[in-house]
Scaffold this active site. Structure first.
Site, mmCIF file in Angstrom:
data_model
loop_
_atom_site.group_PDB
_atom_site.id
_atom_site.type_symbol
_atom_site.label_atom_id
_atom_site.label_comp_id
_atom_site.label_asym_id
_atom_site.label_seq_id
_atom_site.Cartn_x
_atom_site.Cartn_y
_atom_site.Cartn_z
ATOM 1 N N ASP A 38 0.802 -1.210 0.000
ATOM 2 C CA ASP A 38 0.000 0.000 0.000
ATOM 3 C C ASP A 38 0.835 1.260 0.000
ATOM 4 O O ASP A 38 1.996 1.218 0.355
ATOM 5 C CB ASP A 38 -0.676 0.038 1.376
ATOM 6 C CG ASP A 38 -2.150 -0.105 1.283
ATOM 7 O OD1 ASP A 38 -2.785 0.286 2.236
ATOM 8 O OD2 ASP A 38 -2.625 -0.580 0.243
ATOM 9 N N LYS A 59 -3.704 3.381 -3.442
ATOM 10 C CA LYS A 59 -4.679 4.189 -4.158
ATOM 11 C C LYS A 59 -4.167 5.605 -4.344
ATOM 12 O O LYS A 59 -4.830 6.438 -4.933
ATOM 13 C CB LYS A 59 -6.003 4.196 -3.393
ATOM 14 C CG LYS A 59 -6.629 2.819 -3.351
ATOM 15 C CD LYS A 59 -7.912 2.831 -2.577
ATOM 16 C CE LYS A 59 -8.324 1.404 -2.232
ATOM 17 N NZ LYS A 59 -9.356 1.391 -1.226
ATOM 18 N N MET A 171 -8.313 10.093 8.458
ATOM 19 C CA MET A 171 -8.750 10.461 7.102
ATOM 20 C C MET A 171 -9.506 11.786 7.070
ATOM 21 O O MET A 171 -10.315 12.000 6.185
ATOM 22 C CB MET A 171 -9.648 9.354 6.504
ATOM 23 C CG MET A 171 -8.941 8.030 6.426
ATOM 24 S SD MET A 171 -9.930 6.746 5.653
ATOM 25 C CE MET A 171 -11.008 6.290 6.980
HETATM 26 N N1 SAH Z 1 -5.495 0.797 9.025
HETATM 27 C C1 SAH Z 1 -4.852 2.064 9.252
HETATM 28 C C2 SAH Z 1 -5.737 3.239 8.925
HETATM 29 C C3 SAH Z 1 -6.121 3.286 7.463
HETATM 30 S S1 SAH Z 1 -7.095 4.687 7.063
HETATM 31 C C4 SAH Z 1 -4.350 2.130 10.692
HETATM 32 O O1 SAH Z 1 -4.712 1.287 11.519
HETATM 33 O O2 SAH Z 1 -3.529 3.007 10.996
HETATM 34 C C5 SAH Z 1 -5.864 5.823 6.541
HETATM 35 C C6 SAH Z 1 -5.721 6.943 7.542
HETATM 36 O O3 SAH Z 1 -4.932 6.522 8.619
HETATM 37 C C7 SAH Z 1 -5.031 8.172 7.025
HETATM 38 O O4 SAH Z 1 -5.879 8.999 6.294
HETATM 39 C C8 SAH Z 1 -4.580 8.822 8.298
HETATM 40 O O5 SAH Z 1 -5.654 9.480 8.933
HETATM 41 C C9 SAH Z 1 -4.250 7.629 9.145
HETATM 42 N N2 SAH Z 1 -2.815 7.329 9.118
HETATM 43 C C10 SAH Z 1 -2.227 6.220 8.679
HETATM 44 N N3 SAH Z 1 -0.896 6.271 8.889
HETATM 45 C C11 SAH Z 1 -0.653 7.441 9.481
HETATM 46 C C12 SAH Z 1 0.516 8.083 9.978
HETATM 47 N N4 SAH Z 1 1.727 7.511 9.867
HETATM 48 N N5 SAH Z 1 0.398 9.297 10.552
HETATM 49 C C13 SAH Z 1 -0.797 9.887 10.666
HETATM 50 N N6 SAH Z 1 -1.921 9.329 10.210
HETATM 51 C C14 SAH Z 1 -1.861 8.126 9.643
#
Ligand code: SAH
Length: 490
Positions: A38, A59, A171
Site C-alpha cells: 500500500d 490508491k 482520514m
Molecule cells: N489501518 C490504518 C488506517 C487506514 S485509514 C491504521 O490502523 O492506521 C488511513 C488513515 O490513517 C489516514 O488517512 C490517516 O488518517 C491515518 N494514518 C495512517 N498512517 C498514518 C501516519 N503515519 N500518521 C498519521 N496518520 C496516519
C-alpha cells in the site's frame, strides 16, 4: 517438495516506523511468494521479502487509481496462480481499523482461499504516542473513540460520542473545518485541546496543536496534509511534558549510512528510532580471493601457525565458508591459537565453535597488534582482505613480530544505483565507520558532504581522503555516532 497451496496473510504493516512491524508479520513476509503493498505501508518493509514478487496497489501516489474490488480480485487471483501461492497483503497500521481489510478477508472467504490476519500497530494510537499524546490517561481520559473524517464512509452522529473523552479522527484533514464545527455543534467545548499529527512515527512526522476552534486554521497555516490524525481531548495537553520523538536533532535528518561490511545496519536502526530518514549505502561488495592456491595451501596448514588473527566478522564467515568448501571444519586450527580484533568478531568465532584465545581490551587492529601475547618466534597469520589497513602489521612490527598476510577475500567498489547517488546528494550527513569507508566514498562520490565518523583513526583517514566537514563520535558506540550524525553539518 510439498504441494503448493493458496494462502493469504492480511498483515498490519504498522504506522510507518519499520521497527513497529510484528514478528509474525516478518515471518509471513519471509515465506511469501507475492506481496501486495500500500501507499501507507513503508516500502522499507519489503527488505523482509527479497524473494517475493511485489505489487504496489496503493490508491495514492505513483500508480493509477486502483479500485478496492480490483485489489480483492488480485488477492484471490495471486493466491490461486501457479497451483497455489502464499500472498502477503501489507496494509498500513492495523488490518481492521478502517482501510477496508474486512472486505479483503471476505473476498478470500468467498473464494475459499484460506487466510490469516496479522494485526498491526494502528496509527490511531501510535501517531499520537509519537507526538507525546496518550489516548487515555488516569483522571484525564477514560475512553477513546476512533472515527473516520471521510464523510463518504458514513454519517458522523457526533451526538452519540458525547460521553467519550478522547476522539481520534482518521482520514479527516481535508474536512477538518467542517468536522470541528459539527463537533462543537454537537456539544463539545470549542476550547477543547486538539492536535493534528502528520506522517506519525516517520521522519516526516509534524504536529500542530490548538483547540477545536482553531485546529483547522493551525493545520492550514502549517500546511499539514494526509496522512494525518487529529486528536481531540484533554490528553493533548500532556504533549507538553510527554514529547519525546520529535525533540531530538535527528528527526527528519537525511542520513546516509555507508556500509563496508554487515552489522552497520544496527546503526541504521538506532538512527531510525530517533526519527532520521536513513538510506543505507553499500560501498563495497565481496569477491573471492585473487590468489586461491595460496589460500588453500594456507588453510590446509592452519594448525602449523602459532596464532591466527581475524579482523572482521566477514573474515570469520569467509574463513569457515572456505574450510567447508575444502571439506574441513573447526579442527583445521589444530593447536593454533586464535585472536579476534573485537567482541563482534569474537562472537562470530564463537558461533562457529571457536572461543578466541585473545581479544584486545580496546577493540581495533592497532591494539590487537600491540597487545597480542605472542612470543618472539611465533608464526602469525593474518587472514584478511587485500585492502585491510596495515595498522595491525605495523603494531606487530614495532614489537619485532612478523605476520604473514594471506588474502582471504577481496573487496571491490560497489556500484551505486541512481537512487543511491541521489540520496547522497540530498544527504544532510553521511556516516563512516572505517577508514576504508572514507576512501571508498571519496572515490565513489567525492568529498563534498559533512560526515560523521566513529573514532580518531577514521577521522584521520577521512581527512586524508579529502573530507573537510568531519564530526567525530564522542566514543566508539552506535549511540555516540548517532549523536554525531545529529550535529554534523548542522
Ligand atoms: N489501518 C490504518 C488506517 C487506514 S485509514 C491504521 O490502523 O492506521 C488511513 C488513515 O490513517 C489516514 O488517512 C490517516 O488518517 C491515518 N494514518 C495512517 N498512517 C498514518 C501516519 N503515519 N500518521 C498519521 N496518520 C496516519
Amino acid at each position: 517438495m510439498t504441494a503448493a497451496r493458496a494462502f493469504v496473510s492480511l498483515i498490519g504493516a504498522g504506522p510507518g516506523d519499520p521497527g513497529l512491524l510484528t514478528v509474525r508479520a516478518v515471518e509471513a513476509l519471509r515465506r511469501a511468494d507475492v506481496v501486495l503493498f500500500d501507499y501507507l505501508a513503508n516500502p522499507e518493509l519489503l527488505r523482509h521479502c527479497p524473494q517475493a514478487e511485489t505489487i504496489y496497489v496503493g490508491k495514492k501516489g505513483f500508480s493509477e487509481y486502483i479500485r478496492q474490488e480490483d485489489i480483492n480480485a488480485l488477492l484471490v487471483q495471486k493466491a490461486q496462480e501457479n497451483g497455489g501461492q502464499r500472498v502477503a497483503r501489507l496494509k498500513g497500521g492495523d488490518v481492521y481499523v478502517f482501510g477496508r481489510g474486512g472486505e479483503e478477508a471476505e473476498a478470500c472467504a468467498r473464494a475459499g482461499v484460506p487466510f490469516e490476519v496479522v494485526p498491526g500497530v494502528t496509527s490511531a494510537i501510535a501517531a499520537p504516542a509519537y507526538a507525546g499524546i496518550p489516548v487515555t490517561h488516569r483522571e484525564v481520559a477514560r475512553s477513546f473513540a476512533v472515527l473516520t473524517g471521510n464523510t463518504q464512509e458514513g454519517d458522523a452522529h457526533y451526538e452519540r460520542l458525547s460521553g467519550v473523552d478522547t476522539l481520534i479522527l482518521l482520514m479527516g484533514v481535508r474536512n477538518l473545518r467542517a468536522i470541528a464545527r459539527d463537533l462543537i455543534g454537537a456539544g463539545r467545548a470549542p476550547e477543547t485541546p486538539a492536535a493534528t499529527v502528520q506522517w506519525g512515527t516517520t521522519p516526516r512526522q509534524r504536529t500542530v496543536t490548538g483547540t477545536l476552534q482553531t485546529i483547522a486554521d493551525e493545520v492550514e497555516r502549517a500546511g499539514l496534509e494526509a496522512p494525518a490524525i487529529t486528536v481531540v481531548g484533554e490528553v493533548v495537553r500532556l504533549r507538553d511534558t510527554l514529547r519525546w520523538f520529535d525533540t531530538g536533532p535527528l528527526l527528519g535528518r537525511r542520513v546516509v549510512v555507508t556500509r563496508t561490511r554487515e552489522g552497520n545496519s544496527d546503526l541504521a536502526g538506532v538512527l531510525r528510532a530517533r526519527g532520521a530518514d536513513v538510506v543505507e549505502l553499500p560501498l563495497i561488495r565481496y569477491a573471492p580471493s585473487g590468489d586461491l592456491p595460496t589460500l588453500y595451501r594456507t588453510l590446509s596448514q592452519l594448525g602449523t601457525y602459532s596464532w591466527v588473527l581475524l579482523t572482521s566478522n566477514h573474515a570469520v564467515e569467509e574463513l569457515f565458508r572456505q574450510l567447508d568448501e575444502m571439506g574441513l571444519d573447526a579442527r583445521a586450527f589444530g593447536a593454533a591459537r586464535v585472536a579476534a580484533v573485537g567482541p563482534a568478531t569474537a562472537r562470530a568465532l564463537e558461533r562457529h565453535g571457536i572461543r578466541p584465545d585473545f581479544t584486545p581490551g580496546t577493540p581495533g587492529a592497532a591494539h590487537l597488534g600491540g597487545d597480542l601475547p605472542a612470543s618472539a618466534d611465533a608464526r602469525i597469520l593474518h587472514l584478511a582482505s587485500h585492502i585491510a589497513e596495515d595498522a595491525l602489521e605495523e603494531a606487530l612490527g614495532a614489537r619485532g613480530l612478523n605476520a604473514e598476510r594471506v588474502e582471504l577475500y577481496r573487496t571491490e567498489p560497489a556500484e551505486p544505483t541512481d537512487a543511491e547517488l541521489q540520496a547522497l546528494r540530498d544527504a544532510d550527513v553521511v556516516t563512516l565507520a572505517s577508514g576504508s569507508a572514507a576512501r571508498a566514498l571519496a572515490d565513489l562520490a567525492g568529498t563534498d558532504f559533512p560526515v560523521a565518523v566513529m573514532g580518531p583513526q577514521t577521522e584521520r583517514a577521512a581527512r586524508a581522503a579529502g573530507f573537510t566537514h568531519v564530526t567525530v563520535a564522542a566514543d566508539a558506540t552506535l549511540d555516540a555516532l548517532a549523536d554525531a550524525a545529529g550535529t554534523a553539518g548542522a
